[in-house]
Design an enzyme around this catalytic site. Structure first.
Site, PDB file in Angstrom:
ATOM      1  N   THR A  18      48.632 -30.811 -10.282  1.00  0.00           N
ATOM      2  CA  THR A  18      49.870 -29.898  -9.843  1.00  0.00           C
ATOM      3  C   THR A  18      49.058 -28.432 -10.020  1.00  0.00           C
ATOM      4  O   THR A  18      49.965 -27.716  -8.728  1.00  0.00           O
ATOM      5  CB  THR A  18      50.478 -29.101 -11.978  1.00  0.00           C
ATOM      6  N   THR A  94      46.570 -31.812 -15.866  1.00  0.00           N
ATOM      7  CA  THR A  94      46.875 -31.630 -16.900  1.00  0.00           C
ATOM      8  C   THR A  94      47.117 -32.837 -17.506  1.00  0.00           C
ATOM      9  O   THR A  94      46.580 -32.753 -19.640  1.00  0.00           O
ATOM     10  CB  THR A  94      47.510 -30.718 -17.646  1.00  0.00           C
TER      11      THR A  94
END
Length: 341
Positions: A18, A94
């Site tokens: 991300t 993540t």
């Protein structure tokens, strides 16, 4: 990639996630797009701190394979082969950062720190968190206090040791936590690092290099009300070389699971019992298909390792050709996170 840094520096290993992702107008999907240099430019680092950028891959971490994680570990070793490198930062998605960071920690044989970080908001968000996380991660990687601490995760001002850390929220900026040990330290937005003294570390596991052939299949099977051993049996039929049971409570299943666990162990397939519970160890207590029966069937306790990191350790051990008895010994050594971090 700048390979000509001859002064002390931090190496930034960009792998995607991300933190480098942007919206794709054609599909509406968010995908990894930026390179490491783009990310570095956004962080506003102290110009006196040199950073060398290496683009390893550009992939969402949900799509990583075990071979990809080994490639990241290989890139860390290559980065630290430079005597001018004071530490490494790995930018990473993540979703599976807890697996990659733990794998890196298991293999890390250097006193210099390896710091993983990422973001919850993409690079084109009006208020992205990636640049701040990267700035703090670089500060930790460059700090003397992070030496001999192994692999760390730095996120939203908190520092976690790799073993035991988990993603605890899908979208909150405080994405990571360690329900058993808590954070190991903190880092301010200005880069001031507070980190406790390094705890005892076990010797690294052997380095076998990046995966040159398909990695061994290892599966995670969930236990839940009404579940039976059929999915475990199916995993074995599909060629699984090892299984992690995401058990309930302090490590319980039912009689159907116990029967298939016994079959797996008899065939030389290790079965590791972890738990879906956020904190606390696996304990062999209950009969009737509970943890005591799983232990009697030959299952191995994950200790305090939760399923994601038990999976990383098991897959590495199988990749290394570790005998079943030694796998049990390694989990006994590394499952007590308070001693092995």
């Amino acid at each position: 990639m700048d390979t000509n840094v001859t002064t002390p520096h931090v190496v930034l290993l960009a792998t995607g996630g991300t933190i480098v992702s942007r919206n794709t107008p054609e599909s509406g999907a968010t995908l990894a797009a930026d390179g490491g240099s783009d990310l570095l430019a956004s962080a506003g680092l102290d110009p006196e701190l040199a950073v060398r950028v290496v683009d390893v891959m550009r992939t969402g971490s949900y799509a990583l394979s075990f071979a990809d994680m080994l490639e990241i570990c290989s890139s860390i070793r290559e980065a630290l082969a430079d005597e001018n490198a004071v530490g490494a930062v790995v930018t990473h998605g993540t979703d599976t950062m807890e697996e990659s960071a733990y794998l890196a920690d298991l293999l890390h044989n250097d006193e210099r720190p390896v710091v993983f970080t990422g973001a919850q908001r993409p690079a084109d968000h009006p208020d992205p968190d990636g640049p701040g996380n990267l700035k703090q991660a670089v500060a930790v990687a460059a700090s003397a206090g992070a030496r001999n601490q192994g692999a760390l995760i730095v996120f939203n001002g908190r520092i976690f040791r790799a073993a035991g850390v988990r993603k605890i929220h899908t979208s909150d900026l405080q994405a990571f936590g360690d329900p058993d040990a808590g954070p190991a330290g903190r880092v301010s937005p200005a880069g001031e690092v507070e980190l406790g003294t390094a705890t005892r570390r076990l010797a690294p596991l052997p380095w076998a290099g990046p995966a040159a052939s398909p990695a061994p299949r290892v599966d995670v099977i969930a236990c839940h009300p009404g579940a039976d051993g059929s999915l475990l049996a199916a995993a074995l039929e599909a060629g699984s070389r090892g299984v992690v049971l995401q058990a309930t409570g302090n490590g319980n299943a039912n009689r159907s699971f116990v029967a298939v666990v016994g079959q797996a162990v008899a065939a030389g397939v290790p079965v590791i019992v972890s738990t879906r519970v956020q904190a606390g160890p696996v304990m062999a207590v209950y009969g009737g298909g509970g943890g005591k029966d799983l232990e009697a069937a030959g299952a191995i306790s994950a200790g305090m390792l939760k399923p994601s990191q038990a999976l990383a350790l098991l897959q590495l051990l199988i990749w290394l050709g570790t005998p079943l008895a030694r796998i049990a010994e390694v989990f006994a050594e590394r499952g007590n996170l308070h001693q092995t971090n």
